[in-house]
Design a protein around this motif. Structure first.
Motif, PDB file in Angstrom:
ATOM      1  N   ARG A  29       0.859  -1.189   0.000  1.00 28.43           N
ATOM      2  CA  ARG A  29       0.000   0.000   0.000  1.00 28.43           C
ATOM      3  C   ARG A  29       0.888   1.228   0.000  1.00 28.43           C
ATOM      4  O   ARG A  29       1.665   1.436   0.911  1.00 28.43           O
ATOM      5  CB  ARG A  29      -0.920  -0.010   1.202  1.00 28.43           C
ATOM      6  CG  ARG A  29      -1.795  -1.256   1.188  1.00 28.43           C
ATOM      7  CD  ARG A  29      -3.190  -1.161   1.682  1.00 28.43           C
ATOM      8  NE  ARG A  29      -3.768   0.121   1.830  1.00 28.43           N
ATOM      9  CZ  ARG A  29      -4.795   0.567   1.103  1.00 28.43           C
ATOM     10  NH1 ARG A  29      -5.325  -0.203   0.192  1.00 28.43           N
ATOM     11  NH2 ARG A  29      -5.312   1.740   1.322  1.00 28.43           N
ATOM     12  N   VAL A  30       0.767   2.002  -1.070  1.00 24.78           N
ATOM     13  CA  VAL A  30       1.589   3.191  -1.259  1.00 24.78           C
ATOM     14  C   VAL A  30       0.675   4.402  -1.341  1.00 24.78           C
ATOM     15  O   VAL A  30      -0.398   4.348  -1.943  1.00 24.78           O
ATOM     16  CB  VAL A  30       2.422   3.077  -2.563  1.00 24.78           C
ATOM     17  CG1 VAL A  30       3.247   4.334  -2.789  1.00 24.78           C
ATOM     18  CG2 VAL A  30       3.308   1.844  -2.515  1.00 24.78           C
ATOM     19  N   ALA A  31       1.123   5.496  -0.728  1.00 22.46           N
ATOM     20  CA  ALA A  31       0.371   6.750  -0.792  1.00 22.46           C
ATOM     21  C   ALA A  31       1.350   7.893  -0.995  1.00 22.46           C
ATOM     22  O   ALA A  31       2.546   7.760  -0.740  1.00 22.46           O
ATOM     23  CB  ALA A  31      -0.424   6.962   0.491  1.00 22.46           C
ATOM     24  N   ILE A  32       0.822   8.986  -1.476  1.00 23.60           N
ATOM     25  CA  ILE A  32       1.636  10.175  -1.719  1.00 23.60           C
ATOM     26  C   ILE A  32       0.970  11.350  -1.007  1.00 23.60           C
ATOM     27  O   ILE A  32      -0.245  11.502  -1.042  1.00 23.60           O
ATOM     28  CB  ILE A  32       1.751  10.455  -3.224  1.00 23.60           C
ATOM     29  CG1 ILE A  32       2.519   9.330  -3.905  1.00 23.60           C
ATOM     30  CG2 ILE A  32       2.424  11.797  -3.483  1.00 23.60           C
ATOM     31  CD1 ILE A  32       2.578   9.443  -5.399  1.00 23.60           C
ATOM     32  N   VAL A  33       1.801  12.175  -0.379  1.00 21.93           N
ATOM     33  CA  VAL A  33       1.331  13.394   0.266  1.00 21.93           C
ATOM     34  C   VAL A  33       2.192  14.543  -0.252  1.00 21.93           C
ATOM     35  O   VAL A  33       3.419  14.456  -0.236  1.00 21.93           O
ATOM     36  CB  VAL A  33       1.462  13.311   1.807  1.00 21.93           C
ATOM     37  CG1 VAL A  33       1.042  14.631   2.453  1.00 21.93           C
ATOM     38  CG2 VAL A  33       0.659  12.156   2.362  1.00 21.93           C
ATOM     39  N   LEU A 132      -3.437   7.778   9.406  1.00 22.67           N
ATOM     40  CA  LEU A 132      -3.689   7.255   8.064  1.00 22.67           C
ATOM     41  C   LEU A 132      -2.993   5.913   7.853  1.00 22.67           C
ATOM     42  O   LEU A 132      -3.550   5.017   7.209  1.00 22.67           O
ATOM     43  CB  LEU A 132      -3.235   8.266   7.008  1.00 22.67           C
ATOM     44  CG  LEU A 132      -4.068   9.551   6.963  1.00 22.67           C
ATOM     45  CD1 LEU A 132      -3.407  10.584   6.058  1.00 22.67           C
ATOM     46  CD2 LEU A 132      -5.487   9.260   6.512  1.00 22.67           C
ATOM     47  N   ILE A 133      -1.788   5.783   8.397  1.00 26.28           N
ATOM     48  CA  ILE A 133      -1.069   4.499   8.310  1.00 26.28           C
ATOM     49  C   ILE A 133      -1.868   3.424   9.025  1.00 26.28           C
ATOM     50  O   ILE A 133      -2.085   2.332   8.491  1.00 26.28           O
ATOM     51  CB  ILE A 133       0.341   4.630   8.915  1.00 26.28           C
ATOM     52  CG1 ILE A 133       1.214   5.530   8.038  1.00 26.28           C
ATOM     53  CG2 ILE A 133       0.988   3.254   9.099  1.00 26.28           C
ATOM     54  CD1 ILE A 133       2.503   5.979   8.709  1.00 26.28           C
ATOM     55  N   ASN A 136      -5.268   2.672   7.129  1.00 26.44           N
ATOM     56  CA  ASN A 136      -5.207   2.148   5.765  1.00 26.44           C
ATOM     57  C   ASN A 136      -4.065   1.163   5.519  1.00 26.44           C
ATOM     58  O   ASN A 136      -3.954   0.632   4.421  1.00 26.44           O
ATOM     59  CB  ASN A 136      -5.093   3.315   4.778  1.00 26.44           C
ATOM     60  CG  ASN A 136      -6.285   4.232   4.868  1.00 26.44           C
ATOM     61  OD1 ASN A 136      -7.395   3.840   4.548  1.00 26.44           O
ATOM     62  ND2 ASN A 136      -6.080   5.442   5.346  1.00 26.44           N
ATOM     63  N   TYR A 138      -0.771   1.584   5.184  1.00 26.67           N
ATOM     64  CA  TYR A 138       0.225   1.971   4.190  1.00 26.67           C
ATOM     65  C   TYR A 138       1.593   1.414   4.566  1.00 26.67           C
ATOM     66  O   TYR A 138       2.010   1.456   5.713  1.00 26.67           O
ATOM     67  CB  TYR A 138       0.314   3.487   4.059  1.00 26.67           C
ATOM     68  CG  TYR A 138      -0.917   4.094   3.448  1.00 26.67           C
ATOM     69  CD1 TYR A 138      -1.293   3.773   2.145  1.00 26.67           C
ATOM     70  CD2 TYR A 138      -1.706   4.988   4.153  1.00 26.67           C
ATOM     71  CE1 TYR A 138      -2.427   4.318   1.572  1.00 26.67           C
ATOM     72  CE2 TYR A 138      -2.841   5.537   3.592  1.00 26.67           C
ATOM     73  CZ  TYR A 138      -3.193   5.198   2.302  1.00 26.67           C
ATOM     74  OH  TYR A 138      -4.314   5.738   1.738  1.00 26.67           O
ATOM     75  N   ILE A 141       4.799   5.832   2.287  1.00 28.82           N
ATOM     76  CA  ILE A 141       4.181   7.133   2.014  1.00 28.82           C
ATOM     77  C   ILE A 141       5.284   8.052   1.525  1.00 28.82           C
ATOM     78  O   ILE A 141       6.284   8.252   2.212  1.00 28.82           O
ATOM     79  CB  ILE A 141       3.479   7.726   3.256  1.00 28.82           C
ATOM     80  CG1 ILE A 141       2.378   6.787   3.740  1.00 28.82           C
ATOM     81  CG2 ILE A 141       2.910   9.110   2.930  1.00 28.82           C
ATOM     82  CD1 ILE A 141       1.654   7.268   4.987  1.00 28.82           C
TER      83      ILE A 141
END
Length: 179
Positions: A29-33, A132-133, A136, A138, A141
């Motif tokens: 699970r990858v996210a970008i901020v 958020l981690i 979800n 992740y 991030i």
């Protein structure tokens, strides 16, 4: 996909290419901020922007006033005697030093305030990112504004494996050099 976008995602692509077995079991699970945008939209970020603009405006006005005084002194120089010219030169030098001091002080004030504000925002962001981690799951991030990593779980950290392979390579090289 542009080069800029590719450069942002290159670390993720390298992770995926280097560790296919880790990704085969569970999807990462990858996210970008975009932290820069988050900072700019925060109350503190907006206040910082106003403060920086105010400091710049005040400093520019003071430096421009000094520049006008320097020009006035230069225009008054023709026809003056040596003592008066030395006095004018000293006044010009004083005004130039004052302008440099004003610019340096403004830079220090701006940097100090920016550092303080970013620390405050960072303290507020840490629990939000952690939430958020937790919510979800992740594994990674990324900070889209600078391409850095905000969070990486141990599951996507290849460092121990890279060290292991490097040491094995070094041992193999040493073995092949022995008579």
């Amino acid at each position: 996909m542009t080069r800029r976008h590719l450069a942002r995602f290159l670390p993720v692509l390298l992770l995926i290419a280097a560790a296919p077995s880790a990704f085969a079991q569970d999807a990462v699970r990858v996210a970008i901020v975009n932290v820069e945008l988050v900072v700019a939209e925060s109350t503190e970020g907006k206040q910082l922007r106003e403060f920086l603009q105010q400091v710049e405006t005040q400093t520019r006005a003071a430096i421009e006033t000094n520049a006008r005084q320097v020009e006035t002194l230069r225009q008054s120089a023709p026809g003056k005697g040596p003592d008066e010219l030395r006095n004018i030169q000293h006044q010009i030098e004083d005004l130039q030093r004052e302008s440099q001091r004003l610019a340096d002080d403004a830079q220090r004030r701006a940097s100090s305030r920016e550092e303080q504000t970013l620390q405050q925002i960072n303290e507020r962001l840490r629990p939000i990112i952690q939430r958020l981690i937790d919510e979800n799951g992740y594994d990674l991030i990324l900070n889209a504004s600078i391409g850095g990593v905000l969070h990486a779980s141990a599951r996507v950290d290849l460092t121990p494996r890279v060290i292991e392979l490097l040491q094995a390579q070094e041992q193999q090289a040493e073995s092949s050099q022995e008579p």
